[in-house]
Design a protein around this motif. Structure first.
Motif, PDB file in Angstrom:
ATOM      1  N   GLY A  62     -12.282  76.538  31.465  1.00 25.51           N
ATOM      2  CA  GLY A  62     -12.428  75.505  31.917  1.00 25.51           C
ATOM      3  C   GLY A  62     -12.946  74.681  32.480  1.00 25.51           C
ATOM      4  N   GLU A  63     -13.796  74.295  31.384  1.00 27.06           N
ATOM      5  CA  GLU A  63     -14.994  73.884  31.455  1.00 27.06           C
ATOM      6  C   GLU A  63     -15.253  72.228  31.695  1.00 27.06           C
TER       7      GLU A  63
ATOM      8  N   PRO B  65     -12.147  61.556  23.275  1.00 22.98           N
ATOM      9  CA  PRO B  65     -13.650  60.634  23.607  1.00 22.98           C
ATOM     10  C   PRO B  65     -14.273  61.082  22.201  1.00 22.98           C
ATOM     11  N   PHE B  66     -14.937  61.935  22.792  1.00 22.52           N
ATOM     12  CA  PHE B  66     -16.238  62.799  22.287  1.00 22.52           C
ATOM     13  C   PHE B  66     -15.500  63.168  20.410  1.00 22.52           C
TER      14      PHE B  66
ATOM     15  N   GLU C 181      -6.070  61.336  30.902  1.00 20.62           N
ATOM     16  CA  GLU C 181      -5.634  61.592  32.045  1.00 20.62           C
ATOM     17  C   GLU C 181      -5.513  63.244  31.823  1.00 20.62           C
ATOM     18  N   LEU C 182      -5.113  63.650  30.194  1.00 20.90           N
ATOM     19  CA  LEU C 182      -5.957  64.703  29.590  1.00 20.90           C
ATOM     20  C   LEU C 182      -7.129  65.782  29.409  1.00 20.90           C
ATOM     21  N   ILE C 183      -7.875  64.336  29.641  1.00 19.48           N
ATOM     22  CA  ILE C 183      -8.750  64.813  29.418  1.00 19.48           C
ATOM     23  C   ILE C 183     -10.415  65.133  30.742  1.00 19.48           C
ATOM     24  N   ALA C 184     -11.086  65.320  30.579  1.00 17.71           N
ATOM     25  CA  ALA C 184     -12.203  66.020  31.608  1.00 17.71           C
ATOM     26  C   ALA C 184     -13.038  65.182  31.551  1.00 17.71           C
ATOM     27  N   SER C 185     -14.000  64.374  32.739  1.00 11.62           N
ATOM     28  CA  SER C 185     -14.692  63.363  32.920  1.00 11.62           C
ATOM     29  C   SER C 185     -15.946  63.606  31.622  1.00 11.62           C
ATOM     30  N   ASP C 186     -16.104  65.345  30.952  1.00  9.43           N
ATOM     31  CA  ASP C 186     -17.448  65.117  29.715  1.00  9.43           C
ATOM     32  C   ASP C 186     -16.586  64.625  28.296  1.00  9.43           C
ATOM     33  N   GLY C 187     -15.348  64.160  28.971  1.00  7.84           N
ATOM     34  CA  GLY C 187     -15.185  63.470  27.318  1.00  7.84           C
ATOM     35  C   GLY C 187     -14.034  64.277  26.455  1.00  7.84           C
ATOM     36  N   LEU C 188     -14.334  65.783  26.560  1.00  7.01           N
ATOM     37  CA  LEU C 188     -14.426  66.557  25.098  1.00  7.01           C
ATOM     38  C   LEU C 188     -13.263  67.576  25.861  1.00  7.01           C
ATOM     39  N   HIS C 189     -13.137  68.121  27.118  1.00  4.61           N
ATOM     40  CA  HIS C 189     -12.098  69.394  27.392  1.00  4.61           C
ATOM     41  C   HIS C 189     -11.526  68.820  28.281  1.00  4.61           C
ATOM     42  N   PRO C 190     -10.355  69.491  28.136  1.00  2.00           N
ATOM     43  CA  PRO C 190      -8.531  69.406  28.870  1.00  2.00           C
ATOM     44  C   PRO C 190      -9.446  68.524  30.157  1.00  2.00           C
ATOM     45  N   SER C 191      -8.602  68.523  30.966  1.00  2.80           N
ATOM     46  CA  SER C 191      -8.312  68.650  32.510  1.00  2.80           C
ATOM     47  C   SER C 191      -7.451  69.444  32.755  1.00  2.80           C
ATOM     48  N   PRO C 192      -7.269  69.227  34.408  1.00  4.87           N
ATOM     49  CA  PRO C 192      -6.369  70.061  34.981  1.00  4.87           C
ATOM     50  C   PRO C 192      -4.608  69.809  34.172  1.00  4.87           C
TER      51      PRO C 192
END
Length: 208
Positions: free
Chosen positions: A21-22, A129-130, A178-189
Motif C-alpha cells: 500500500g505505497e 496521472p503518473f 479518488e481511486l488514486i493516492a496522492s502520488d498520482g500512481l498508486h491506489p487509494s484506500p
C-alpha cells in the motif's frame, strides 16, 4: 475446507507496492482491508504478515522471500506481482517462469493447499496521472498489462489457484480520481477497499 469460523486464520501477503500500500497507511492496504472485511463476515484472522516492497519484480520478490527466512505455514496466502516486470520491459517468458515458481512458493506457504492461495491481477498503472504524464504509449501499456495478466491467470488456474481480476476496475481511475493516492500512481484506500470487497466472497467460499 474449513467448516467453522472459530479457527484462527493466519494470512501471508506477498507482492510489491500494491501489497504494502505505497503512499497510504498500512491499515488501508488491501491485505489489511481484506482482513477487516473477512472479520466482519465472521472469520477470525490474525494480522497479516507481508513480504513486499515497492519496485519489486518477480525475481526480487523471490530474493525477498528467501531473505525473510520465514519458516512457517499460513492458512491463506495472496500473491500480486508483475507490474514492475511490465514497467521494465522484462521478457514475458521470464515472468511466466518466475511467476510459476512464486505460485509454488505460495502454495508451500499455504501448507500445500492450492485452494487457500489467492492471486490478484495486475492493475493498469498507465491510466493513472503518473502514467498519462510518463510519455509511454498508454494503449500499449494497457495491452501489455493484459498480456502479463493472461500469463498469471493461466498459470494460476492451471494449479487450481483462485484468481481475482481487479484490472478492469483499476481503469476507472480515468473517471474517478479518488481511486488514486496522492502520488498520482498508486491506489487509494478506496481502490484497495474495492479489491478487498472482490476478494472477500472468494475467500469466504473456501473457508465456509
Amino acid at each position: 475446507m474449513m467448516t467453522n469460523t472459530e479457527t484462527e486464520i493466519s494470512y501471508l501477503a506477498i507482492g510489491d507496492s500494491y501489497t504494502i500500500g505505497e503512499d497510504v497507511p498500512l491499515e488501508s492496504s488491501f491485505p489489511y482491508q481484506l482482513t477487516e472485511e473477512l472479520k466482519a463476515r465472521g472469520l477470525k484472522l490474525t494480522k497479516p504478515d507481508i513480504i513486499a516492497k515497492t519496485g519489486w519484480t518477480t525475481s526480487e520478490l523471490q530474493d525477498g522471500i528467501r531473505s525473510a527466512e520465514l519458516n512457517r505455514k499460513y492458512t491463506m496466502v495472496t500473491l500480486l506481482i508483475g507490474v514492475n516486470n511490465q514497467y521494465r520491459g522484462e521478457p514475458k517468458e521470464k515472468y511466466r517462469n518466475e511467476f510459476k515458481e512464486l505460485l509454488q512458493t505460495a502454495i508451500t506457504f499455504a501448507n500445500g493447499n492450492e485452494t487457500h492461495v489467492f492471486v490478484v491481477s495486475i492493475p493498469d498503472w498507465g491510466l493513472t496521472p503518473f502514467g498519462m504524464e510518463s510519455g509511454r504509449d498508454i494503449r500499449f501499456v494497457s495491452s501489455d498489462i493484459d498480456a502479463f495478466n493472461a500469463i498469471n491467470k493461466e498459470e494460476s488456474l492451471a494449479e487450481g489457484v483462485s484468481y481475482t481480476d481487479i484490472t478492469v476496475a483499476s481503469r476507472l481511475v480515468v473517471s474517478d480520481k479518488e481511486l488514486i493516492a496522492s502520488d498520482g500512481l498508486h491506489p487509494s484506500p478506496k481502490m484497495y477497499l474495492d479489491w478487498a470487497l472482490k476478494l472477500a466472497p472468494v475467500v469466504m467460499e473456501k473457508f465456509k
